[in-house]
Motif scaffolding. Structure first.
Motif, PDB file in Angstrom:
ATOM      1  N   LEU A 412     -63.622  72.853  38.997  1.00  0.00           N
ATOM      2  CA  LEU A 412     -63.709  71.503  38.444  1.00  0.00           C
ATOM      3  C   LEU A 412     -62.859  71.347  37.192  1.00  0.00           C
ATOM      4  O   LEU A 412     -62.122  70.369  37.041  1.00  0.00           O
ATOM      5  N   SER A 413     -62.947  72.315  36.267  1.00  0.00           N
ATOM      6  CA  SER A 413     -62.232  72.168  34.998  1.00  0.00           C
ATOM      7  C   SER A 413     -60.723  72.257  35.186  1.00  0.00           C
ATOM      8  O   SER A 413     -59.960  71.463  34.628  1.00  0.00           O
ATOM      9  N   SER A 414     -60.252  73.219  35.984  1.00  0.00           N
ATOM     10  CA  SER A 414     -58.813  73.348  36.210  1.00  0.00           C
ATOM     11  C   SER A 414     -58.273  72.152  36.980  1.00  0.00           C
ATOM     12  O   SER A 414     -57.200  71.625  36.653  1.00  0.00           O
ATOM     13  N   SER A 415     -59.002  71.717  37.995  1.00  0.00           N
ATOM     14  CA  SER A 415     -58.550  70.558  38.760  1.00  0.00           C
ATOM     15  C   SER A 415     -58.519  69.306  37.899  1.00  0.00           C
ATOM     16  O   SER A 415     -57.642  68.453  38.064  1.00  0.00           O
ATOM     17  N   SER A 416     -59.473  69.191  36.954  1.00  0.00           N
ATOM     18  CA  SER A 416     -59.474  68.040  36.047  1.00  0.00           C
ATOM     19  C   SER A 416     -58.200  67.992  35.222  1.00  0.00           C
ATOM     20  O   SER A 416     -57.544  66.947  35.107  1.00  0.00           O
ATOM     21  N   GLY A 417     -57.831  69.145  34.626  1.00  0.00           N
ATOM     22  CA  GLY A 417     -56.628  69.186  33.806  1.00  0.00           C
ATOM     23  C   GLY A 417     -55.369  68.935  34.606  1.00  0.00           C
ATOM     24  O   GLY A 417     -54.454  68.216  34.170  1.00  0.00           O
ATOM     25  N   LEU A 418     -55.302  69.511  35.800  1.00  0.00           N
ATOM     26  CA  LEU A 418     -54.126  69.324  36.644  1.00  0.00           C
ATOM     27  C   LEU A 418     -53.989  67.875  37.090  1.00  0.00           C
ATOM     28  O   LEU A 418     -52.897  67.283  37.028  1.00  0.00           O
ATOM     29  N   LEU A 419     -55.100  67.298  37.527  1.00  0.00           N
ATOM     30  CA  LEU A 419     -55.061  65.905  37.966  1.00  0.00           C
ATOM     31  C   LEU A 419     -54.709  64.984  36.808  1.00  0.00           C
ATOM     32  O   LEU A 419     -53.930  64.037  36.956  1.00  0.00           O
ATOM     33  N   MET A 420     -55.267  65.271  35.635  1.00  0.00           N
ATOM     34  CA  MET A 420     -54.985  64.454  34.460  1.00  0.00           C
ATOM     35  C   MET A 420     -53.498  64.515  34.092  1.00  0.00           C
ATOM     36  O   MET A 420     -52.858  63.490  33.834  1.00  0.00           O
ATOM     37  N   SER A 421     -52.931  65.702  34.060  1.00  0.00           N
ATOM     38  CA  SER A 421     -51.532  65.841  33.644  1.00  0.00           C
ATOM     39  C   SER A 421     -50.578  65.196  34.640  1.00  0.00           C
ATOM     40  O   SER A 421     -49.640  64.494  34.258  1.00  0.00           O
ATOM     41  N   VAL A 422     -50.814  65.415  35.933  1.00  0.00           N
ATOM     42  CA  VAL A 422     -49.913  64.851  36.939  1.00  0.00           C
ATOM     43  C   VAL A 422     -50.081  63.335  37.023  1.00  0.00           C
ATOM     44  O   VAL A 422     -49.088  62.601  37.122  1.00  0.00           O
ATOM     45  N   ALA A 423     -51.326  62.863  36.971  1.00  0.00           N
ATOM     46  CA  ALA A 423     -51.543  61.415  36.991  1.00  0.00           C
ATOM     47  C   ALA A 423     -50.916  60.751  35.757  1.00  0.00           C
ATOM     48  O   ALA A 423     -50.359  59.650  35.848  1.00  0.00           O
ATOM     49  N   GLY A 424     -50.976  61.420  34.606  1.00  0.00           N
ATOM     50  CA  GLY A 424     -50.345  60.875  33.401  1.00  0.00           C
ATOM     51  C   GLY A 424     -48.841  60.770  33.547  1.00  0.00           C
ATOM     52  O   GLY A 424     -48.225  59.782  33.100  1.00  0.00           O
TER      53      GLY A 424
END
Length: 597
Positions: A412-424
């Protein structure tokens, strides 16, 4: 494995707490400045915990123990490299990157070199790296759920993680996931440390199943009890001694319906769906590329030059790849200033160094107590299976529940950061820049790795993420280091270096994939290409920059001063403030501000 209701309860609890913390934090996210960088108010200690929570992915929680189980001494380079990468990040990148005032990695690229074309090129690589890194997280979630709930489809865990992470990022962005990731680091540390302490106490007290062979014995590991192994994918195994067992299915390209025998003269094939039954004390067959005996497992790779080159290539990838990962770098944009960014990195080094002690020990225990994973190569399940192997009954189930909860938090935590960075990146570069556009970007980005999870073969998590590190080290690492410390860098040189480095890694990845499907043994550089691709990227960047002076920004001296001037001089200013909202808008930042840490 049997259904562990405590583990199911642990997963549900982690999911609920994750959603609650994300929802609670998202209520104070009212502008795009909140969504992208949490208003740059995250202090060093909380940010360090959030970075550590984000960085400790499936490769760390499951993959490190799994690869130690397989490769022994050679595998210790993974936790060392994962941690040491932050030393280079602290010394060379963290503070100047924060002083740039950028919101994303492509934004920094345009600020430094003044090229919109290079920014778009960097955007493509940032999106690709983020999605490539997210796929193993979703695969790991499917593996965990399958171990806890026998018969659960592999896609179920991936879907659950995608939905939870997508909801938090969509409605709160960086402000929502900061608290979630900080909490999940401490949860993961608890979930790996407590079982390790308990299992080590059981081991030293002489507990666990009898008949297992210690790591000091030079012979192969043995099954400590009668063991049934279900093979889920086609594998090729080898044995070190004459091995007798029962097989039901297909082995060595022929049907098997009872007693079978393998000799050490040749490797042996086992088809998917085959069941193997071994008596207690039988030497463990291992997948063909795994050290078969303990004395080989305890020592570094053989003296072959290719083994040495592959080790150095891994070190290159891990040490330099960290500073090129978009989801790691984006968290440093949330610090108030450059000094805070550098202090954050020091804290991260401490937190990561503490964590990686534990999966390494669990990998060593797994070789003695769950050696059946060496038959199938499914070694990433070692952390999940070890508690019940050493402690049958309720104690093992409770420890297994704690481990499963920590593993789920890792995804959950790694996917959150990855999704946040790519979506940004997608939001700032491809969409108009409104909050609803950020939510659209989140949905689009989340669907891509979910789709790839169904298409890409599940490999060792640490090995697959190692390729991602090699790609980051070969593209963004040269650009960042030379962009921050060499004023003569030009945008054509940076683009040529990214093409040379990234192209080398992608070519190696494609060739290695083709070899995997054709059965050809790939050369060492296809598995770990960084030793070739990273120097090539630096060299091409340098040479082309020397030949294209016109590609250097006119105000390069002002830019370099801004990156390196001490924070008290007040030269730092955010880029495109008019687009993303005013930083000092008191009416909107009064609530939900991050507590000083």
């Amino acid at each position: 494995m049997e259904l562990n209701p405590w583990a199911v309860a642990g997963l549900v609890l982690v999911a609920l707490v994750t959603y609650y913390l994300g929802h609670h934090s998202s209520r104070s996210a009212t502008s795009t400045h909140d969504f992208l960088v949490a208003r740059r108010t995250v202090r060093s200690r909380r940010n360090a915990a959030a970075i550590s929570g984000e960085y400790l992915s499936a490769a760390s929680f499951l993959g490190v123990a799994g690869i130690v189980l397989k490769d022994g001494a050679d595998a210790t380079w993974y936790p060392i490299g994962f941690t040491a990468g932050y030393l280079a990040l602290m010394l060379f990148v963290a503070a100047p990157l924060r002083r740039s005032g950028a919101y994303t990695l492509p934004d920094f690229v345009e600020m430094r070199l003044g090229s919109l074309g290079l920014r778009r090129f960097a955007t493509a690589f940032a999106v690709f790296i983020g999605i490539l890194y997210m796929v193993p997280q979703l695969q790991g979630a499917g593996l965990t759920l399958g171990e806890i709930v026998p018969g659960a489809p592999a896609w179920a865990g991936a879907v659950v993680v995608t939905v939870l992470v997508g909801a938090n990022v969509m409605f709160g962005g960086m402000r929502a996931i900061t608290l979630v990731q900080a909490f999940q680091y401490w949860l993961k540390l608890f979930a790996i440390a407590v079982p390790t302490f308990v299992l080590c106490m059981v081991f030293f007290a002489g507990g666990g199943p009898a008949g297992m062979r210690s790591l000091g014995a030079p012979a192969p590991p043995v099954f400590p009890k009668d063991t049934t192994v279900s093979v889920k994918t086609n594998v090729t195994v080898k044995v070190n001694t004459e091995t007798y067992f029962y097989a039901y299915g297909e082995i060595d390209d022929g049907p098997a319906r009872g007693a079978a025998h393998w000799s050490p003269a040749v490797p042996h094939k086992v088809a998917s769906g085959t069941t193997l039954k071994f008596a207690a004390g039988t030497p463990v067959p291992v997948v063909s590329d795994i050290p078969a005996t303990n004395d080989t497992w305890l020592h570094p790779a053989s003296g072959k030059i290719t083994d040495l080159l592959q080790t150095y290539s891994l070190i290159f990838a891990l040490f330099l790849g960290t500073m090129g990962l978009p989801h790691v770098l984006v968290r440093f944009y949330t610090n108030p200033d450059g000094r805070s960014a550098r202090r954050t990195t020091v804290h991260v080094l401490l937190l990561l160094g503490l964590f990686y002690l534990f999966p390494t020990m669990l990998g060593a225990l797994a070789r003695m107590y769950v050696p059946q994973l060496l038959v199938t190569g499914d070694t990433d399940a070692a952390v999940l299976m070890l508690p019940s192997a050493l402690l049958p009954g309720l104690p093992g189930q409770l420890l297994g529940a704690i481990v499963a909860a920590g593993a789920f938090a890792a995804f959950l935590s790694s996917s959150s950061g990855l999704l946040m960075s790519v979506a940004g990146v997608v939001f700032t570069d491809l969409l108009p820049g409104r909050i609803r556009d950020f939510r659209v970007a989140t949905v689009l980005v989340a669907l891509c790795p979910l789709a790839l999870t169904f298409l890409v073969r599940t490999e060792d998590l640490s090995l697959s993420i190692g390729i991602t590190f090699a790609l980051a080290a070969s593209t963004f690492s040269p650009l960042l280091l030379l962009g921050i410390w060499w004023r003569k860098l030009s945008w054509p040189g940076a683009m040529a270096g990214m093409i040379a480095g990234g192209g080398s890694v992608l070519a190696a990845l494609i060739y290695d994939t083709v070899c995997g499907y054709t059965g050809t043994v790939p050369p060492w550089w296809t598995v770990q290409p960084a030793l070739i691709s990273v120097p090539a990227a630096f060299l091409v960047t340098y040479v082309v920059s020397r030949l294209t002076r016109s590609g250097r920004p006119e105000l390069v001296n002002d830019i370099m001063l801004r990156l390196h001037a001490p924070d008290p001089l007040g030269l730092v200013q955010d880029r495109v403030v008019a687009r993303f909202g005013q930083v000092d808008d008191k009416a909107r930042t009064g609530r939900g501000r991050h507590r000083k840490a």
